[in-house]
Design an enzyme around this catalytic site. Structure first.
Site, mmCIF file in Angstrom:
data_model
loop_
_atom_site.group_PDB
_atom_site.id
_atom_site.type_symbol
_atom_site.label_atom_id
_atom_site.label_comp_id
_atom_site.label_asym_id
_atom_site.label_seq_id
_atom_site.Cartn_x
_atom_site.Cartn_y
_atom_site.Cartn_z
ATOM 1 N N ALA A 1 1.743 -1.717 -2.791
ATOM 2 C CA ALA A 1 0.927 -1.671 -1.577
ATOM 3 C C ALA A 1 -0.361 -0.907 -1.868
ATOM 4 O O ALA A 1 -0.334 0.191 -2.433
ATOM 5 C CB ALA A 1 1.689 -0.984 -0.447
ATOM 6 N N LYS A 2 -1.473 -1.494 -1.476
ATOM 7 C CA LYS A 2 -2.750 -0.785 -1.575
ATOM 8 C C LYS A 2 -2.870 0.069 -0.316
ATOM 9 O O LYS A 2 -3.555 -0.274 0.658
ATOM 10 C CB LYS A 2 -3.897 -1.786 -1.700
ATOM 11 C CG LYS A 2 -5.194 -1.194 -2.219
ATOM 12 C CD LYS A 2 -6.212 -2.295 -2.513
ATOM 13 C CE LYS A 2 -7.551 -1.727 -2.955
ATOM 14 N NZ LYS A 2 -7.488 -1.083 -4.287
#
Length: 307
Positions: free
Chosen positions: A159-160
Site C-alpha cells: 500500500a502506498k
C-alpha cells in the site's frame, strides 16, 4: 517557488478550489495518524500536447492501496482519471507532477475511523528532476540506512500509505546528514529492498537484477523499465540482492515516478563501476524518457493525452 505560494486550483471532494483556499483542519485524522493513501503521477509535454504517463496503472494502484487499508474510495477509477486530466487543463500545465490523496477528516481524534468523513483531493504542479537535473547524468551518492525497511507484518508494504513514509523520511534525513543524496534500505533479513522512495536495480556483466516484490512497493516505473529492458535485449532477474553485491556491480540505478531513472555512482564510500552513468543505465534512461515524452511508438497506451 514554495508550494504554499503557488496559484491555480486543487480539486477536493468534487470542487475546484483556489490553491490558497485548499486547506484542511489541524485536527484532520490523517495528519495525526498517517492513515490514508496517495499516488504520484507525472505528465510530460509531447508533440501532441500534455500527456499523463501510465495514468490507469497509477490510479489502479491508488485503489489497490485503499483496498489493502480497507478504505472505500467514493469515486470510480474512471472518475479519478478524468479529474487528473482536468486538473492539468484547469491549471494550464504542459508537464506536471500529479498528487491524488485519500484522507480522513477531523470529526474524531483517536484510532477509530468509523465516525470519520472520507475525503479525496487531486493537485498538480510543475516539478523538475526529483534528485536534481545533474543527478540524471552524473549519478548520486547513496548511503545504506541504519533503519530497516518496513516489515511486511508490521505495515502493508504494497500500500502506498501516508504513514509508511516516516520510515523513508528518517532514512533520507540520515543520508543527507552524512553528505549523501539518497538512502538504500535493507529488509529485515539484511537484503537490499529499495531507496527511500525509489525501486533499485544493479547491472552485472550486462544482466539486470532487481529485488523481488516481497517487501517493496510495486513500482510502475520499475515495471516500465523491466519491459523496456527486455525490449532492448537485456535479461532481467528479480531476486534477493546483498549489499556487498552492490559494491561490485558494474552499474546501479534507482527508478520511480519522481526519480525517473537516476544512476548511482557511489554507495557507502565505494565507487560503483566507473563512478559514472553506465551504458545500460544510459540506454534505459534514454528509452524511458523517449517513451514518457511521446517519442517512442511501442507503447502508445501508456500515454493519456489531456487535450
Amino acid at each position: 517557488m514554495s508550494l504554499m505560494d503557488k496559484t491555480g486550483f486543487i480539486w477536493i471532494d468534487g470542487e475546484y478550489l483556489d490553491w490558497q483556499d485548499a486547506k484542511v483542519h489541524c485536527l484532520t485524522h490523517t495528519l495525526h495518524y498517517g492513515y490514508g493513501v496517495f499516488e504520484g503521477t507525472r505528465a510530460y509535454s509531447t508533440d501532441k500536447g500534455p500527456a499523463i504517463f501510465r495514468l490507469d496503472a497509477h490510479t489502479r494502484r491508488l485503489f489497490n492501496s485503499a483496498k489493502i487499508l480497507n478504505i472505500e474510495i467514493p469515486y470510480s477509477e474512471a472518475e479519478l482519471n478524468e479529474i487528473q486530466i482536468d486538473i492539468l487543463k484547469k491549471n494550464k500545465l504542459n508537464s506536471a507532477y500529479i498528487r491524488p490523496m485519500v484522507y480522513y477528516g477531523g470529526e474524531y481524534l483517536g484510532l477509530q475511523t468509523n465516525a470519520l468523513s472520507l475525503h479525496v483531493m487531486v493537485a498538480a504542479w510543475e516539478w523538475g528532476a526529483y534528485l536534481g537535473e545533474e543527478s540524471l547524468s552524473k549519478g548520486i551518492k547513496v548511503r545504506t540506512s541504519s533503519l530497516t525497511r518496513n516489515h511486511v507484518n508490521s505495515v502493508f508494504c504494497k500500500a502506498k500509505a501516508n504513514g509508511n513514509y516516516m520510515n523513508s523520511i528518517l532514512a533520507l534525513k540520515e543520508a543527507h546528514a552524512c553528505g549523501c543524496d539518497e538512502a538504500l534500505m535493507l529488509d529485515h533479513e539484511g537484503y537490499v529492498a529499495e531507496g527511500s522512495g525509489e525501486n533499485f536495480f544493479i547491472v552485472r556483466d550486462g544482466v539486470i537484477y532487481t529485488p523481488d516484490l516481497t517487501s517493496i512497493l510495486e513500482g510502475i516505473t520499475r515495471d516500465t523499465i523491466m519491459i523496456l529492458a527486455k525490449d532492448l535485449g537485456y535479461k532481467v532477474h528479480e531476486r534477493r540482492i546483498t549489499r556487498d553485491e552492490v559494491f561490485i556491480a558494474d552499474e546501479a540505478f534507482f527508478t520511480g515516478t519522481a526519480a525517473e531513472v537516476t544512476p548511482i555512482r557511489e554507495l557507502d564510500g565505494r565507487m560503483i563501476g566507473e563512478g559514472v552513468r553506465g551504458p545500460v543505465t544510459t540506454a534505459l534512461q534514454k528509452t524511458y524518457l523517449e517513451q514518457v515524452r511521446g517519442q517512442g511508438d511501442e507503447y502508445p497506451e501508456w500515454l493519456t493525452l489531456t487535450v
